[in-house]
Design an enzyme around this catalytic site. Structure first.
Site, PDB file in Angstrom:
ATOM      1  N   HIS A 184       0.818  -1.207   0.000  1.00 39.74           N
ATOM      2  CA  HIS A 184       0.000   0.000   0.000  1.00 39.74           C
ATOM      3  C   HIS A 184       0.857   1.264   0.000  1.00 39.74           C
ATOM      4  O   HIS A 184       0.515   2.250  -0.662  1.00 39.74           O
ATOM      5  CB  HIS A 184      -0.907  -0.004   1.228  1.00 39.74           C
ATOM      6  CG  HIS A 184      -1.886   1.130   1.267  1.00 39.74           C
ATOM      7  ND1 HIS A 184      -3.095   1.097   0.617  1.00 39.74           N
ATOM      8  CD2 HIS A 184      -1.828   2.338   1.885  1.00 39.74           C
ATOM      9  CE1 HIS A 184      -3.740   2.227   0.825  1.00 39.74           C
ATOM     10  NE2 HIS A 184      -2.995   3.001   1.593  1.00 39.74           N
ATOM     11  N   HIS A 234     -10.048   2.832  -0.046  1.00 40.84           N
ATOM     12  CA  HIS A 234     -10.136   2.322   1.315  1.00 40.84           C
ATOM     13  C   HIS A 234     -10.995   1.065   1.266  1.00 40.84           C
ATOM     14  O   HIS A 234     -12.012   0.952   1.956  1.00 40.84           O
ATOM     15  CB  HIS A 234     -10.712   3.378   2.262  1.00 40.84           C
ATOM     16  CG  HIS A 234      -9.938   3.507   3.535  1.00 40.84           C
ATOM     17  ND1 HIS A 234     -10.513   3.616   4.775  1.00 40.84           N
ATOM     18  CD2 HIS A 234      -8.595   3.513   3.767  1.00 40.84           C
ATOM     19  CE1 HIS A 234      -9.586   3.713   5.701  1.00 40.84           C
ATOM     20  NE2 HIS A 234      -8.408   3.648   5.116  1.00 40.84           N
TER      21      HIS A 234
END
Length: 764
Positions: free
Chosen positions: A72, A123
């Protein structure tokens, strides 16, 4: 799965316990076993850390590297493909970039001394585990990225993807996600001006929650994330640090979900939008007072990210007293403090003479602020815990010089079989009654139905500057109330097209978003992207990713617009089932006078209807094939970016002449007639050349339905001819039905009833 993040540090370590793992201890105890695998690191990555440091890492250093070297944060599987975006010129005839890839968000000049910053991020996994908080903190995080550039956030958007509407898990996650997006954005007073809600089997168990924010600033107010000037003070301000979100980016966002259901709840952050609102206003006042030398928000990886990135991008040195960090939980260990992704926090670099004024403004807004360190010229990031050194690292090795993977990728053999199974060969309606029923069925399908069950939970008009919002083709915001300067933004992606051909699918997403901005009369300036894909450890998925990146790069080069930044979200799959490749593309455009925008819906009866662009028998990947046949196969519509550019120029030049403009995409002309008519309850009478079914349901790209006042036809014909855009006369607006000559008549009240019923029936 266990309810706690695997491998997270144990709580209870304090400065007085003899087990504190300091740099000195690490040097004297090289063979201590460490939970590097549980923290998401590979064996070779752990060995690289030891080589960088010349010893084993301390527990705190291991925590920092684990989150910062996660997929990420480090983009370790994707950056070899993302670097090609640097080949796109940063300055184009359309707009000048002031900040781009590598910053918190891209910034582009829009004229009159204004700049606009925008970015879209994901998200996804947190929103599956904890729908409300996952979605809410996704909005909060992207808003702080925009704020960190020196801008006032002015609007948000939410591209969403879910499993089938009738699936139990969709009914679990969708209401919470929508409530989280709306609850956080509404509390901040930010209008939600657009987005998408798409349903497909592949997103079951792995919904996509992408969040976009737009901010406005004057050129001179631009701020960058860097820590420069030895002796400058490092101030942490905002919410206190808690135990939520520990390991989020390494444990939650950088691995594949199993099929057993939600877990890992501690890795999901908890948001407080009221604190964020105070943080926004406090920060903007600090900016106005010129008190900041560098600034960074605390999002993914928390303090690990903020300290290492600020130091790495500045003079290269920083010293932090970690025990000064205000805590919500006094039992947190140094590792947990460094890994926590607690929300509503910022870090600023401030000259010593300005610290008192900075703290005074924070006190005025009731925002906690603490000096936790200072910039140094050591070239090292030093972090102490009650006088004991727990981190001593070169900051660039944490923030920017993480691993780079050249993962194998290959076009799978199954792609040939998939593309050979064309939707054009499927049984299709042949009579007028069958065509009519198909229009109704598609209008009521989850992907095409009325989305007001979702959008009515969002405040679309707060702040008073929203010009266009859902269900218009793009969202539009006025940024100067005196001159009416404004910007338009659109997000788009058809994952089915990307599955059939990821190169073309990415370009089709780009083209549709570009076209949607242009239909309102804006000039497209730049893009941000959110690239959502399955596991990078699957060569077929990496081939999809590589092709999509190549498609975006080539598309932006041809359209002449830069990539300002974006986000990559990998490991979006449940077990072995990957999501459809979903490269969401956001396009931002500028319009000089928002009062002269072109609306999407029919405005009056008695106007002439025209189709811009060519219709071809392109049905593969279409909504018709998906809804009626549950089919995915063939090749997506052809991409003509030169044609898209010409069409956009026509639409911008046609402002004032065109009384409405609505792009054709999912559902083809049939759905566009439905949407253009329903929002004003003005019908249409059209005649279709050629095959009526193809004319209604093909999803050829590069098409827009437009209207002009009676008597203005020749002006439109001349404009289309000058831009080389195919123009077809279809009919007239008026009445209370959609009438397709020689085929059927469909009352607007009947189609509205079907169109509006779907989401309320499923969701209550």
């Amino acid at each position: 799965m266990p309810e706690t993040s695997p491998g997270s540090p144990q709580r209870g370590t304090t400065a007085t316990t003899p087990t504190l793992d300091t740099v000195a201890v690490a040097s004297q105890d090289p063979t201590r076993e460490q939970p590097w695998a549980d923290l998401g690191l590979k064996a070779d990555e752990y060995q690289s850390i030891r080589e960088i440091l010349g010893r084993r890492p301390t527990s705190a250093e291991l925590a920092m590297y684990s989150v910062m070297w996660s997929e990420h944060c480090s983009y370790k599987s994707s950056k070899v493909h993302l670097k090609q975006f640097s080949e796109i010129p940063q300055e184009t005839p359309a707009g000048r970039m002031l900040a781009g890839i590598g910053e918190n968000a891209g910034v582009i000049d829009v004229g009159q001394g204004y700049a606009v910053t925008f970015k879209v991020e994901s998200h996804n996994h947190p929103s599956y585990v904890e729908p409300y908080q996952g979605a809410a903190t996704g909005v909060g995080g992207i808003v702080r990225d925009i704020l960190a550039m020196g801008a006032r956030p002015v609007a948000v958007m939410d591209p969403l993807r879910f499993g089938p509407l009738d699936a139990p898990d969709t009914l679990r996650v969708l209401p919470g996600i929508v409530a989280g997006v709306g609850g956080y954005g509404n509390c901040l007073g930010l209008p939600n001006i657009g987005g998408e809600a798409v349903f497909d089997e592949s997103y079951l168990g792995n919904p996509l929650v992408n969040a976009l924010c737009v901010g406005v600033l004057r050129h001179e107010d631009l701020h960058l994330a860097k820590a420069s000037g030895a002796g400058n003070q490092v101030i942490l301000y905002g919410a206190r640090t808690g135990g939520d979100g520990i390991g989020g980016v390494s444990i939650l966002a950088s691995e594949t979900f199993e099929s057993t259901g939600p877990a890992k709840r501690p890795a999901v952050q908890v948001g407080d939008p009221f604190m964020e609102k105070l943080l926004i206003e406090c920060t903007l006042e600090i900016f106005a007072a010129r008190l900041v030398a560098g600034i960074q928000d605390l999002g993914g990886a928390g303090l690990s990210c903020a300290t290492s990135e600020l130091a790495s991008a500045g003079d290269g040195g920083m010293h932090v007293e970690l025990d000064r960090v205000p805590l919500r939980d006094s039992t947190l260990s140094p590792e947990e403090i460094l890994m926590s992704e607690s929300q509503e926090r910022m870090m600023a670099v401030v000259e010593p003479d300005d610290v008192a004024a900075f703290l005074s403004i924070c006190a005025k807004w009731e925002v906690d602020a603490t000096v936790i360190g200072e910039v140094t010229d050591t070239g090292r990031l030093h972090i102490d815990w009650h006088g004991e050194r727990v981190v001593d690292v070169p900051p660039r090795s944490v923030a920017h010089d993480g691993p780079t993977y050249h993962r194998p990728f290959a076009r799978p053999d199954s792609q040939d079989v998939l593309q050979a199974d064309v939707a054009e060969a499927l049984p299709r309606p042949t009579t007028g009654d069958e065509l009519r029923e198909t229009v109704l069925r598609l209008a009521a399908s989850p992907n095409l139905c009325d989305k007001s069950w979702i959008t009515d939970q969002y405040d679309r008009y707060v702040r008073g500057n929203t010009v266009l919002a859902q269900p218009s083709d793009s969202g539009m915001i006025r940024i100067d109330e005196d001159t009416n300067l404004g910007v338009a933004v659109s997000t788009d992606c058809n994952g089915r097209f990307a599955r059939l051909d990821p190169y073309a699918g990415a370009q089709l997403a780009l083209a549709e978003s570009y076209r949607n901005v242009a239909t309102g009369g804006a000039t497209p300036l730049a893009i941000s992207d959110c690239l959502n894909f399955g596991s990078p450890e699957d060569p077929a998925v990496m081939w999809q990713f590589a092709e999509a990146c190549r498609g975006l790069k080539d598309g932006c080069l041809e359209l002449g617009i830069p990539v300002t930044g974006g986000n990559v979200s990998l490991y979006n799959q449940t077990g072995e089932t990957a999501i459809l490749p979903t490269p969401v593309v956001a396009v931002l455009g500028v319009i000089q006078d928002v009062t002269k925008r072109t609306p999407s819906a029919f405005e009056a009866a008695g106007e002439r209807i025209f189709l811009l662009g060519e219709t071809r028998e392109e049905l593969s990947g279409s909504e018709w094939a998906h809804v009626v046949h549950g089919h995915l196969g063939g090749r997506p519509p052809a991409v003509d970016l030169a044609g898209e550019k010409a069409l956009a120029e026509l639409l911008r030049e046609g402002v004032g002449l065109l009384t409405s403009a609505h792009d054709l995409s999912d559902g083809g002309l049939a759905q566009t007639l439905v949407e253009a008519g329903l929002h004003s309850m003005i019908g249409a009478n059209v005649s279709l050349p050629g095959d009526a079914f193809v004319g209604l349901f093909a999803e050829s790209a590069g098409r827009v339905l437009v209207t002009v006042a009676s008597g203005d036809e020749e002006r439109l014909i001349e404009l289309a001819s000058r831009h080389g855009v195919t123009l077809t006369s279809l009919g007239d607006t008026g009445g209370d039905s959609i009438v397709v000559s020689g085929q059927f008549e469909l009352a607007l009240l009947e189609v509205r009833s079907a169109w509006m019923a779907t989401l309320p029936a499923a969701l209550g």
